[in-house]
Design a protein around this motif. Structure first.
Motif, PDB file in Angstrom:
ATOM      1  N   SER A 146      43.240  50.762  36.949  1.00  0.00           N
ATOM      2  CA  SER A 146      41.993  49.986  36.914  1.00  0.00           C
ATOM      3  C   SER A 146      42.127  48.682  37.697  1.00  0.00           C
ATOM      4  O   SER A 146      41.198  48.257  38.381  1.00  0.00           O
ATOM      5  CB  SER A 146      41.564  49.709  35.477  1.00  0.00           C
ATOM      6  OG  SER A 146      42.554  48.978  34.795  1.00  0.00           O
ATOM      7  N   ILE A 147      43.289  48.058  37.598  1.00  0.00           N
ATOM      8  CA  ILE A 147      43.516  46.821  38.352  1.00  0.00           C
ATOM      9  C   ILE A 147      43.573  47.132  39.845  1.00  0.00           C
ATOM     10  O   ILE A 147      43.003  46.410  40.663  1.00  0.00           O
ATOM     11  CB  ILE A 147      44.817  46.128  37.887  1.00  0.00           C
ATOM     12  CG1 ILE A 147      44.683  45.698  36.434  1.00  0.00           C
ATOM     13  CG2 ILE A 147      45.160  44.949  38.785  1.00  0.00           C
ATOM     14  CD1 ILE A 147      45.960  45.203  35.804  1.00  0.00           C
ATOM     15  N   LEU A 148      44.238  48.221  40.210  1.00  0.00           N
ATOM     16  CA  LEU A 148      44.334  48.592  41.619  1.00  0.00           C
ATOM     17  C   LEU A 148      42.968  48.923  42.198  1.00  0.00           C
ATOM     18  O   LEU A 148      42.668  48.576  43.346  1.00  0.00           O
ATOM     19  CB  LEU A 148      45.283  49.772  41.784  1.00  0.00           C
ATOM     20  CG  LEU A 148      46.746  49.467  41.523  1.00  0.00           C
ATOM     21  CD1 LEU A 148      47.560  50.742  41.538  1.00  0.00           C
ATOM     22  CD2 LEU A 148      47.280  48.467  42.517  1.00  0.00           C
ATOM     23  N   GLU A 149      42.142  49.583  41.429  1.00  0.00           N
ATOM     24  CA  GLU A 149      40.780  49.892  41.879  1.00  0.00           C
ATOM     25  C   GLU A 149      40.027  48.606  42.179  1.00  0.00           C
ATOM     26  O   GLU A 149      39.363  48.474  43.207  1.00  0.00           O
ATOM     27  CB  GLU A 149      40.053  50.699  40.807  1.00  0.00           C
ATOM     28  CG  GLU A 149      38.631  51.043  41.187  1.00  0.00           C
ATOM     29  CD  GLU A 149      37.913  51.740  40.047  1.00  0.00           C
ATOM     30  OE1 GLU A 149      36.690  51.602  39.969  1.00  0.00           O
ATOM     31  OE2 GLU A 149      38.589  52.416  39.234  1.00  0.00           O
ATOM     32  N   ARG A 209      38.610  47.030  45.897  1.00  0.00           N
ATOM     33  CA  ARG A 209      37.201  46.711  46.112  1.00  0.00           C
ATOM     34  C   ARG A 209      36.979  45.260  46.523  1.00  0.00           C
ATOM     35  O   ARG A 209      36.056  44.969  47.286  1.00  0.00           O
ATOM     36  CB  ARG A 209      36.381  46.992  44.837  1.00  0.00           C
ATOM     37  CG  ARG A 209      36.115  48.432  44.595  1.00  0.00           C
ATOM     38  CD  ARG A 209      35.158  48.632  43.419  1.00  0.00           C
ATOM     39  NE  ARG A 209      35.826  48.304  42.146  1.00  0.00           N
ATOM     40  CZ  ARG A 209      35.359  47.426  41.253  1.00  0.00           C
ATOM     41  NH1 ARG A 209      34.213  46.832  41.436  1.00  0.00           N
ATOM     42  NH2 ARG A 209      36.025  47.171  40.147  1.00  0.00           N
ATOM     43  N   VAL A 210      37.790  44.350  46.018  1.00  0.00           N
ATOM     44  CA  VAL A 210      37.574  42.921  46.246  1.00  0.00           C
ATOM     45  C   VAL A 210      38.612  42.404  47.239  1.00  0.00           C
ATOM     46  O   VAL A 210      39.800  42.401  46.925  1.00  0.00           O
ATOM     47  CB  VAL A 210      37.687  42.150  44.904  1.00  0.00           C
ATOM     48  CG1 VAL A 210      37.492  40.661  45.136  1.00  0.00           C
ATOM     49  CG2 VAL A 210      36.691  42.677  43.901  1.00  0.00           C
TER      50      VAL A 210
END
Length: 44
Positions: free
Chosen positions: A34-37, A41-42
């Motif tokens: 989830s952190i990598l996603e 994105r940012v």
């Protein structure tokens, strides 16, 4: 007398190093999907 205290700071060699978020190279990164996603994105 002025002394530059910043010149006396000793940094760990790992500080300011780049991060590699390649999950193929580091399989433990899948635990942080989830952190990598979010990081993908940012832009930083």
């Amino acid at each position: 007398m002025f002394t530059d205290s910043a010149s006396n700071v000793i940094f760990d060699p790992l500080h300011n190093s780049c991060c590699d978020f390649d999950e193929e190279k580091n399989t433990k990164l899948s635990e942080f999907s989830s952190i990598l996603e979010f990081m993908r994105r940012v832009p930083i």
